[in-house]
Design an enzyme around this catalytic site. Structure first.
Site, PDB file in Angstrom:
ATOM      1  N   GLY A   1       0.749  -1.104   0.054  1.00 43.26           N
ATOM      2  CA  GLY A   1       0.023  -0.028   0.076  1.00 43.26           C
ATOM      3  C   GLY A   1       1.060   1.306  -0.141  1.00 43.26           C
ATOM      4  O   GLY A   1       1.933   1.432   0.694  1.00 43.26           O
TER       5      GLY A   1
ATOM      6  N   VAL B   1       4.032  -1.255   3.222  1.00 42.91           N
ATOM      7  CA  VAL B   1       3.754   0.162   3.053  1.00 42.91           C
ATOM      8  C   VAL B   1       4.908   0.927   2.555  1.00 42.91           C
ATOM      9  O   VAL B   1       5.720   1.077   3.377  1.00 42.91           O
ATOM     10  CB  VAL B   1       3.034   0.892   4.315  1.00 42.91           C
ATOM     11  CG1 VAL B   1       2.512   2.220   4.092  1.00 42.91           C
ATOM     12  CG2 VAL B   1       1.894  -0.099   4.974  1.00 42.91           C
ATOM     13  N   LYS B   2       4.516   1.692   1.401  1.00 40.35           N
ATOM     14  CA  LYS B   2       5.524   2.603   1.161  1.00 40.35           C
ATOM     15  C   LYS B   2       4.999   3.864   1.349  1.00 40.35           C
ATOM     16  O   LYS B   2       3.945   4.413   1.114  1.00 40.35           O
ATOM     17  CB  LYS B   2       5.541   2.651  -0.555  1.00 40.35           C
ATOM     18  CG  LYS B   2       6.523   3.541  -1.076  1.00 40.35           C
ATOM     19  CD  LYS B   2       6.513   3.384  -2.748  1.00 40.35           C
ATOM     20  CE  LYS B   2       7.480   4.387  -3.387  1.00 40.35           C
ATOM     21  NZ  LYS B   2       7.344   4.336  -4.748  1.00 40.35           N
ATOM     22  N   THR B   3       5.925   4.901   2.167  1.00 41.83           N
ATOM     23  CA  THR B   3       5.668   6.191   2.540  1.00 41.83           C
ATOM     24  C   THR B   3       6.522   7.181   2.310  1.00 41.83           C
ATOM     25  O   THR B   3       7.969   6.717   2.260  1.00 41.83           O
ATOM     26  CB  THR B   3       5.013   6.061   4.022  1.00 41.83           C
ATOM     27  OG1 THR B   3       4.387   7.345   4.125  1.00 41.83           O
ATOM     28  CG2 THR B   3       6.038   5.703   5.163  1.00 41.83           C
TER      29      THR B   3
END
Length: 308
Positions: A187, A217-219
């Site tokens: 996500g 998760v990529k953030t």
């Protein structure tokens, strides 16, 4: 209970609505989450196939990854540095742990002989010409990801965006499909053009994405409080590279991110727009997998760049 009813009840009972997020409280950023039976945070109870694919993307020896992000064309077209992926990106494949790309580029450009794992962009819709970017739909079927032997799929989630609910539902549909087929979902916290980028926002966005089933998760990295973003997310976080920085600044950002809890990077422009992309990805690898400090990594970059 409706929102208005809850507020009215609170008035009559004297209760106070709970605080959504108090910065800096009880994150225990210095105490890593336990990972019994598997090397990746929050992944020990997943099926064998998903864990096997995760172990291809993330190095089991370090628990980290250097993903090379080249999916920009799905809404930006031929981005600077990606005009000819066969010339600019294919030579970098041996130096990355995984490639994040679209299925169109995978089929048309990436050699099938490569053994590098591929994570495929699975959402799309509006182009860079549109002001509102959150109007995305699922852009590929999970069967095609299986057909392409994908190690994962990535999808944008616009927490706070105009089409927030749809983007969340897009992700949960892919999570369900991924669980059926053994393919993990990454996500991606999408901030659009105007959203605030701070630790409180990213804590909210990353936690929602993880709670609704994404396996990682990529953030984005933020200078103030990133360790609380990583600590409060129960699955691995990979840092997005974001806009082009100087090489030393990009290496410093990557170092700070992994030291504060990120499980690696998914970096694009700061590698393929560098003056020396091969030297830059080698320096990023040193930071992520060997804990090289920024100045040490920059010296490696400069040395490799000088050698051509």
């Amino acid at each position: 209970m409706t929102h208005s009813f809850a507020i009215e009840s609170a008035r009559h009972t004297g209760s106070v609505m709970p605080e959504v997020d108090k910065a800096g409280e009880r994150y225990a950023a210095d105490q890593p989450q336990e990972t019994p039976g598997f090397f990746l945070k929050g992944s020990h109870q997943l099926d064998w196939g998903i864990k096997n694919r995760l172990a291809r993307v993330f190095s089991p020896s370090t628990g980290r990854t250097v993903m090379l992000a080249v999916d920009h064309g799905y809404f930006q077209g031929p981005t600077t540095g990606l005009e000819r992926i066969d010339l600019s990106i294919v030579p970098l494949l041996p130096s990355c742990d995984a490639l994040f790309c679209t299925r169109g580029i995978l089929r048309s450009v990436i050699p099938a002989e490569t053994t590098k794992p591929m994570v495929l962009r699975a959402s799309g819709g509006p182009s860079i010409l549109r002001e509102e970017l959150s109007d995305e739909e699922i852009a590929m079927d999970i069967d095609d990801a299986v057909r392409l032997n994908a190690a994962g799929i990535g999808i944008q989630v616009f927490i706070g965006g105009e089409f927030e609910t749809r983007s969340v539902q897009n992700m949960t549909r892919l999570v369900d499909a991924g669980l059926r087929t053994g393919i993990p979902v990454m996500g991606i916290t999408a901030v659009g053009k105007t959203m605030v980028r701070d630790a409180k926002y990213f804590r909210l966005a990353c936690r929602i994405i993880a709670e609704l089933g994404a396996q990682y998760v990529k953030t984005y990295y933020v200078d103030d409080g990133f360790e609380t973003v990583a600590a409060s997310c129960p699955v691995p976080i990979v840092m997005a590279g974001g806009k082009k920085l100087t090489e030393l600044d990009a290496l410093t950002m990557a170092y700070n991110a992994v030291q504060q809890g990120a499980a690696g990077v998914d970096m694009g422009r700061n590698i393929f727009q560098s003056e020396a992309p091969k030297a830059m990805i080698a320096a990023i690898n040193a930071v992520v997998h060997k804990n090289a400090r920024p100045k040490e990594a920059y010296e490696l970059f400069s040395s490799l760049k000088a050698k051509g």
